[in-house]
Design a protein around this motif. Structure first.
Motif, PDB file in Angstrom:
ATOM      1  N   PHE A   1      -4.158   7.525  -1.548  1.00 47.63           N
ATOM      2  CA  PHE A   1      -4.196   7.152  -2.965  1.00 47.63           C
ATOM      3  C   PHE A   1      -5.247   7.995  -3.686  1.00 47.63           C
TER       4      PHE A   1
ATOM      5  N   GLY B   1      -5.721   4.252   1.533  1.00 43.54           N
ATOM      6  CA  GLY B   1      -6.788   4.433   0.538  1.00 43.54           C
ATOM      7  C   GLY B   1      -7.056   5.914   0.320  1.00 43.54           C
TER       8      GLY B   1
ATOM      9  N   MET C   1       0.831  -1.211   0.000  1.00 44.00           N
ATOM     10  CA  MET C   1       0.000   0.000   0.000  1.00 44.00           C
ATOM     11  C   MET C   1       0.872   1.271   0.000  1.00 44.00           C
TER      12      MET C   1
ATOM     13  N   SER D   1     -13.459   0.175  -6.237  1.00 42.96           N
ATOM     14  CA  SER D   1     -12.599   0.355  -5.047  1.00 42.96           C
ATOM     15  C   SER D   1     -13.210   1.373  -4.096  1.00 42.96           C
TER      16      SER D   1
ATOM     17  N   LEU E   1       2.769   1.605  -3.343  1.00 42.61           N
ATOM     18  CA  LEU E   1       1.854   1.926  -4.451  1.00 42.61           C
ATOM     19  C   LEU E   1       1.533   3.422  -4.415  1.00 42.61           C
ATOM     20  N   GLU E   2       1.259   3.906  -3.201  1.00 40.58           N
ATOM     21  CA  GLU E   2       0.909   5.331  -3.052  1.00 40.58           C
ATOM     22  C   GLU E   2       2.115   6.207  -3.430  1.00 40.58           C
TER      23      GLU E   2
ATOM     24  N   CYS F   1      -5.710   0.043   5.120  1.00 39.27           N
ATOM     25  CA  CYS F   1      -6.524   0.275   3.921  1.00 39.27           C
ATOM     26  C   CYS F   1      -7.165   1.662   3.955  1.00 39.27           C
TER      27      CYS F   1
ATOM     28  N   PHE G   1      -4.657  -1.158  -6.965  1.00 33.73           N
ATOM     29  CA  PHE G   1      -5.364  -0.601  -5.812  1.00 33.73           C
ATOM     30  C   PHE G   1      -6.659  -1.376  -5.575  1.00 33.73           C
TER      31      PHE G   1
END
Length: 1455
Positions: A1303, A1300, A1241, A1336, A1244-1245, A1296, A1277
């Motif tokens: 993101f 989340g 996570m 998502s 990815l961000e 998350c 994602f």
């Protein structure tokens, strides 16, 4: 108006000078005058007209007179000429009359000088007090101007070679002045041509006059033409540089011409005379426009070679010597000339800097350009003196906040090693006079650097202080000392150390200057509460050198020092007594230091008086410290330090060492009799004898009896008789032995034969089996046992310190045995402490705060397995190494031989007993010297070696056992982390008690980090050998067990020790290569040497390789170890080491791929312990987290890597049995899922933040490429968010919700602008991306509902911010569709609250139906997000239809 005013004032001055010198005037030239023309012919036109207009011409030395105002005069003349019937011929007649009148120089001069007002009775008011000269008044008449100008210009050559006349008046100068500031110039072009012709033939003085007057003579229309001519003249004649540039500065030029002129000036910069340089620089900087400021400043910086302007002092001296050799008479003038030339060159440099300073102050663009120009230099050798000086200028002016910029830039350059001490030294050496003006800035910058939390820049601040003290006057020296004293009193660790070091350095280098300020330094004595023992040592060393050195002024503080010391020594507070002892010993060191021979008669010995004072002080300290054992021990330790670190006078040395040996024997050594008399808390036993003498005849260390006596005396009320008797405490055993050993070394040049019996002699202790019966002992007996163990271990540590450098094999054997005794006793101590909660051990390091407040074992005795340190060794560690190292040694006595047998019997029983980790008890052990690490040079003995070689080689060699290796490596790592890892100087919070990190490192603190680094580099070959041994050990193990670590032949104990050793070795290498000092230019050779050691192991003859090649070979060498990593934390250490080494080559990117594949290899490995279980636990997870982050950081495509794990590894895990792992990622199991999830996570961000932002100018391909990247990111994602359904534990949901939101925010900021621009071209892609993303966001919405339903605050904390972002997303999509004329495709509805499984949350069912008009009623918070392509099955067709229509619309629009 302004011009007129200037003219009149200028001429007023001139008038004043002329009138004052009028009396002296006579014929100013030597020429014979022509016969004056007849009066009547003169009268004809010129004379008549003048007289009628109101001017009377005078002869001789009197000035012409005027009766009317000059304006009236000019009007009358003009009227007469114009009304004359002979006009315009009359003008020529008038001019001819003027010419003939001024033929005679005296008359000519009269006409050039101001007219005097004629004072007729009472009407003086009608004529102003100041009138112009006759010629100037005539020049104001337009019809006469041109002919008179021609006449005057023709006159200049007659006078230009004459020089100044009697009154210092130069006729050409006055003629040129007549032409300045005329109200109107009739033919400006013609005038310009004539003046430039005149310049081409005139001598330099006249040329200068004409050129500087040009702006005041010519019209603006002529400025550009004249500038071109001046520019070409500038190329030809450097003598005229200053006047030409002066003129150019005043001319009104076009930008392009100005740039051209500036370029030409810049080109001649190198050839300009030094005294003209300030004008040139000023012109260049004051003619700069905003657009070319940076370019001009860069060019000026390159061309301005200040280094060549000032001769270094050495050359100045040699020049003055050469000049003075010419003649004895002229010697003084020659020296004077040389010094004046140096000072004039300094003046020129100062003026250049003033020019820069004024430009910087008044033009923001210039200050910014200088900062930018200096910042853009990226090689240390390209930096010049001018850079340092300009930074000081920028700091001192602070125009446009340039001070902050200068501070930032200095720190940046120093941290990067680009501005180095050599440059600073050069600047101070050659420009001290110039720098003096910027002293406040230098001081402020130095203070800032010294206070900086960044350890890389602190030393540079120190250099600035040092050079300021050396180069400047006494006022500055006083300020420097005052500032350093303030730093010391601040109490901030790094700052205090650096300031004390500087003060000590200044006392050594400049003792006579520093002695003037000794009273300032003395002020620090009031602030000693904040200082550490090491700092107090430094301070007293500094003060005592000042007070007792050779300088007269310093001796003023001698009495103060004695008073302070006596006061501290007599204090009953331990802290102040400690300060007193440390201070007194430092004073003894200064008073008793070896004196250099001054005269032959003196013989270099101390005067008797000084010797008497030293003896008295020694006696005072000794008597003051006898009252407490801690004080006595500190006294012995400090004396030992003094003997080790300074060269004392032989008499003082003798005084200290005289009684030490006898006292030690009396206090601590006893002869062994048949039995030990006395009553003791535990049964006495003589053990640990290494000598072959019979136990009856030998000596022993009297430990248990002393301890018993101490306990007894504590228990009783002390009576008077006991007070008189000297008490001996076991606390003093180790410090006293250290003092004894160092005295012996000094006396016998390193030979310890006198005391070598102490290495092998036994101790009177108790039988160590008692540890197994801890339960049966009383609390007091347990504490006695623990104290006994601590004292014994400390005695052995001190013995090892003493004898580790001995060369004979027998001594080495004994040292090795003592090391084994230590490791074995530590295992006993761990268990003894576990059975004695609340016990406080005896102090071992006496210079720190006494650790009474520390309650160590209050926690229940848990056996902690500390990764990487093998402090939890069981008894068998002893027989594995000790017995094998002695092997056939027959001389070991009986007690010694019994030991291993007993251990073997009880091995199983002990295995069960938990032990306490000794990590928190480190401060209670004596410090091991750096020299002890030389024992590492012995080979490593492991069981596999024994089995394969059947005891063959071992008899000749002294070998280390694994336990001893780990023991030494742990100590080495701690030392390196303490001295090579620079912790930023953080200020301790006000209320927080300071924990002293330096306890147990007081000897180490006295060595510089450079010494320690070079010592490590010497040990590197040894460390590499041990590393290879560990590698071979595990390789053998793997091959024996067919590639499994936990085969039946694995000895768990040895496996633990070897893997601990393996990891420690890698950590030591990592700490060494990570030393910040390697990035300093001076340590480059040491770094090459260190890398050369690693490269040598792989490739012979690597001496002549470059740094990059060395890094390459070292990297390759270290990569070989990756196949035998025993556990993940060792693997992580290896990865970190590889990363550190690759950074040293200057191009870490070259090793990215290898680092990534190595990390992936470790992630794909099954990690099991020696007992066959899977590795798990917090430590394992932390290591896994770091390895995974390292993999993500070095992999080429993060998005692909995330997809690989989330798309392949996690589904495998979901389908696997409960305790199984994923097949393709063996480290991924249910226990480590959270680690993987969090890293994926976060990475990815991070990755989407690096996707380049969308530009309107992007091509279609670039857009589709970015869209593709975003598509991949959104898909990843989506997978990760959906995993929240399967793994719905709270930590996973927190990750998350948190990431989340991040993101989503990045998507809104960076992704949506891309969609805005790409919607028309790539509609399908945009649509599918939003569909995926909507799934998502819906899942995130369900998570918010779940959090609220469970009322879990750690989850609900994240909900409001996430809801806000989700809502923003809805509106942002609507905005995108509106922008692309597709708003019909968008509708909004209320989203139901659901939980993670998708079930509706009934308690909070939303009221209200779908709401089309969102303007009037925006959706409430719970009804966040339903938007663009909402694909509820029954609606899909409707939306598609709308979109089809829209697509047609779009095409129409675009057409």
């Amino acid at each position: 108006m302004m011009r007129k005013k200037r003219r009149s004032t200028a001429d007023k001055v001139e008038a004043a000078t002329t009138s004052s010198t009028k009396a002296k005037k006579s014929r100013s030239t030597g020429r014979q005058p022509k016969e004056p023309a007849q009066e009547e012919t003169n009268e004809s036109v010129f004379g008549v007209f003048l007289r009628e207009a109101g001017v009377t011409l005078k002869q001789g030395g009197t000035s012409n007179e005027i009766a009317v105002d000059q304006v009236v005069f000019q009007k009358r003349i003009q009227k007469q000429l114009q009304k004359s019937p002979r006009y315009p011929g009359i003008v020529q007649e008038f001019t001819a009359g003027l010419e003939s009148h001024i033929e005679e120089p005296e008359r000519f001069r009269n006409c050039l000088l101001p007219c005097l007002p004629r004072l007729s009775d009472g009407d003086s008011s009608c004529v102003s007090s100041f009138q112009e000269s006759l010629l100037r008044m005539l020049l104001g008449i337009e019809i006469l101007q041109t002919p008179i100008i021609n006449t005057l210009i023709e006159k200049i050559p007659e006078f230009m070679l004459d020089g100044a006349g009697d009154g210092g008046l130069s006729i050409p100068h006055i003629i040129i002045n007549q032409l300045k500031w005329l109200d109107r110039v009739v033919d400006s072009k013609e005038l310009a041509v004539k003046l430039m012709e005149l310049v081409s033939v005139a001598p330099v003085e006249v040329q200068r006059d004409i050129i500087t007057s040009l702006p005041e003579i010519l019209d603006d229309s002529q400025h550009n033409d004249i500038a071109r001519e001046l520019n070409s003249l500038l190329q030809e004649n450097t003598q005229l540089t200053v006047p030409i540039l002066d003129a150019l500065s005043s001319l009104n030029l076009s930008t392009s011409l100005l740039t051209e002129v500036r370029g030409a000036v810049m080109a001649t910069l190198a050839a300009v005379q030094l005294e003209d340089l300030p004008v040139v620089v000023k012109f260049i900087l004051h003619s700069v426009s905003a657009s070319d400021a940076y370019e001009v400043v860069c060019s000026l910086r390159k061309k301005l070679e200040l280094e060549q302007c000032v001769l270094p002092p050495v050359l100045q001296a040699s020049q003055s010597r050469m000049k003075s050799k010419g003649s004895a008479a002229s010697s003084s003038t020659a020296a004077g000339r040389s010094s004046s030339s140096s000072s004039s060159s300094q003046d020129s440099v100062a003026l250049v800097l003033d020019g820069i300073k004024s430009a910087v102050r008044f033009q923001k663009r210039i200050s910014e350009a200088w900062l930018k120009a200096i910042e853009s230099v990226d090689e240390a050798e390209d930096h010049k003196v001018i850079d340092v000086l300009v930074l000081f200028i920028l700091h001192s002016t602070n125009a446009n906040q340039s001070r902050r910029g200068a501070e930032r830039l200095v720190k940046l350059k120093v941290r990067g090693g680009l501005i180095q001490e050599a440059l600073l030294q050069r600047t101070f050496r050659d420009y001290a006079q110039v720098m003096r003006g910027y002293f406040p800035s230098i001081l402020a910058l130095a203070q800032g650097l010294l206070r900086s939390p960044d350890p890389c820049v602190v030393p540079f601040g120190g250099h600035m202080y040092r050079h300021s003290f050396t180069a400047f006057d006494s006022y500055c020296q006083q300020e420097v000392v005052g500032s350093l004293v303030t730093h010391v009193c601040s109490g901030v660790g790094g700052e205090v150390d650096m300031a004390l070091e500087l003060l000590c350095g200044l006392v050594t280098e400049k003792p006579s200057e520093m002695s003037l300020y000794s009273v300032f330094v003395k002020g620090i004595l009031d602030y000693m509460d904040n200082l550490t023992p090491q700092q107090i040592r430094r301070l007293f060393h500094l003060l005592s050198t000042l007070a007792f050195g050779q300088q007269q002024q310093g001796s003023l503080i001698q009495d103060d020092m004695h008073i302070v010391i006596r006061k501290q020594l007599s204090s009953t507070v331990p802290k102040y007594k400690r300060i007193g002892i440390i201070g007194a010993v430092m004073i003894i060191g200064s008073m008793g230091a070896v004196r250099p021979k001054v005269k032959e008669s003196q013989n270099g010995l101390l005067p008797q008086e000084t010797l008497r004072q030293v003896a008295a002080l020694l006696e005072l300290v000794k008597s003051s410290s006898e009252s407490s054992a801690e004080a006595a021990a500190l006294y012995y330790d400090e004396l030992a330090n003094l003997i080790l670190s300074s060269i004392l006078d032989p008499q003082v040395q003798e005084k200290i060492g005289k009684t030490v040996l006898d006292d030690f024997q009396d206090d601590f050594v006893v002869d062994l009799g048949p039995e030990i008399l006395g009553s003791f808390p535990l049964t006495p036993h003589v053990i640990y004898n290494l000598d072959d003498e019979e136990s009856q005849g030998g000596i022993a260390i009297n430990l248990l009896p002393l301890l018993a006596k101490e306990l007894q005396s504590k228990g009783e009320q002390r009576s008077q008789t006991q007070k008189a008797h000297k008490r001996v405490s076991p606390l003093c055993l180790s410090p006293f032995f250290r003092l004894l050993r160092l005295c012996e070394e000094k006396q016998h040049q390193g030979d310890l034969e006198e005391i070598d019996a102490l290495l092998g002699c036994p101790l009177i202790l108790t039988d160590m089996d008692v540890v197994d019966k801890m339960e049966s002992l009383s609390k007091a007996e347990r504490e006695v046992l623990c104290t006994l163990l601590f004292h014994t271990i400390n005695w052995f540590r001190e013995v090892v310190n003493a004898f580790c450098g001995q060369k004979e094999t027998e001594m080495k054997m004994k040292v090795m045995t003592r090391l084994q005794n230590i490791t074995y006793l530590q295992t006993l101590l761990e268990r003894a402490l576990a059975g004695t909660p609340g016990y406080v051990p005896p102090v071992a390091n006496f210079d720190g705060e006494s650790p009474d407040g520390v309650i160590l074992s209050a926690a229940p005795p848990v056996k902690t397995k500390k990764d990487g340190t093998a402090k939890k060794r069981k008894a068998p560690g002893k027989n594995s190494s000790e017995s094998s190292s002695q092997l056939e040694e027959t001389e070991a006595d009986k007690t010694k031989q019994e030991q291993p047998e007993k251990e073997k019997e009880k091995e199983k029983e002990k295995e069960v007993r938990p032990g306490v980790s000794l990590v928190s008890y480190r401060q209670f052990f004596r410090e091991l010297d750096m020299e002890v690490l030389s024992v590492l040079q012995c080979g490593l003995l492991s069981r596999s070696l024994l089995d394969s070689e059947l005891h063959t080689k071992v008899q000749q060699e002294v070998l280390l056992g694994p336990a001893e290796l780990v023991f030494l490596l742990e100590d080495m790592l701690r030392k390196l982390e303490f001295s090579l890892t620079a912790a930023p100087a953080k200020r301790t919070p006000f209320f927080k008690a300071k924990t002293d990190k330096s306890v147990g490192f007081s000897h180490l603190q006295q060595r510089s980090s450079k010494d320690i680094a070079s010592y490590c580099v010497q040990l590197l070959p040894t460390l590499c050998s041990h590393l290879e041994n560990c590698h071979n050990h595990f390789q053998t193990l793997l091959s024996e067990n067919n590639g499994v670590v936990d085969g039946p032949a694995t000895d768990v104990q040895e496996h633990q020790l070897m893997s601990a050793g393996y990891q420690l070795l890698l950590q030591i290498l990592n700490t060494t290569f990570n030393w910040s000092g390697f990035s300093q230019p001076g340590q480059r050779s040491l770094l090459k040497k260190a890398l050369g050691v690693l490269a040598e192991r792989l490739k012979e003859g690597s001496a002549e390789l470059t740094l990059e090649q060395l890094v390459k070979h070292s990297f390759k060498y270290l990569m070989n170890f990756c196949s035998t990593m025993p556990n993940l934390s060792t693997a992580l250490t290896l990865s970190q080491l590889l990363s550190t080494v690759s950074e040293r080559g200057g191009d870490p990117a070259a090793y990215r791929e290898q680092t990534a594949s190595l990390a992936k290899r470790f992630l794909g490995q099954n990690w099991v312990t020696a007992s066959g279980e899977k590795e798990r636990g917090i430590k394992f997870n932390e290591a896994l987290h770091t390895v995974l982050k390292m993999y993500m950081a070095h992999v080429d495509d993060v998005l692909k890597a995330v997809e690989e794990i989330a798309g392949e590894g996690i589904p495998e895990l979901i389908n696997a049995a409960k305790d199984k792992s994923s097949a393709s990622w063996p480290t991924l199991n249910r226990q480590t899922f959270l680690v993987y999830y969090k890293v994926m996570m976060t990475e990815l961000e991070k990755a989407i933040r690096k996707i380049p932002a969308c530009k309107v100018s992007d091509s279609s391909e670039a857009q589709s490429e970015k869209l593709l990247t975003w598509n991949l990111a959104v898909r990843d994602f989506h997978i990760l968010v959906n995993l929240g359904k399967v793994f719905d534990s709270r930590p996973v949901l927190i990750v998350c919700l948190k990431y989340g939101r991040l993101f989503l925010e990045s998507f809104l900021r960076l992704g949506m602008p891309l969609l805005d621009n790409s919607f028309k071209r790539h509609m399908e892609d945009v649509q599918s991306l939003l569909k995926t993303f909507q799934l998502s966001t819906r899942q995130l919405h369900h998570m918010c509902g779940h959090s609220k339903m469970n009322q879990d605050t750690s989850l609900t904390n994240h909900v409001p911010a996430l809801k806000k972002s989700l809502e923003l997303f809805v509106y942002r999509v609507k905005a995108m569709l509106t922008l692309n004329n597709c708003q019909e495709a968008f509708w909004i509805g209320n989203l139901k609250n659901r939980n993670l499984k998708g079930e509706e949350i009934l308690s909070q069912r939303s009221q209200g139906s779908e709401d089309e008009d969102e303007e009037e009623q925006p959706p409430p918070q719970e009804q966040s997000e339903d938007e663009a392509q909402e694909m509820d099955s029954e609606e899909s067709t409707k939306v598609h239809r709308t979109e089809d229509v829209d697509q047609d619309d779009i095409t129409d629009d675009s057409d």
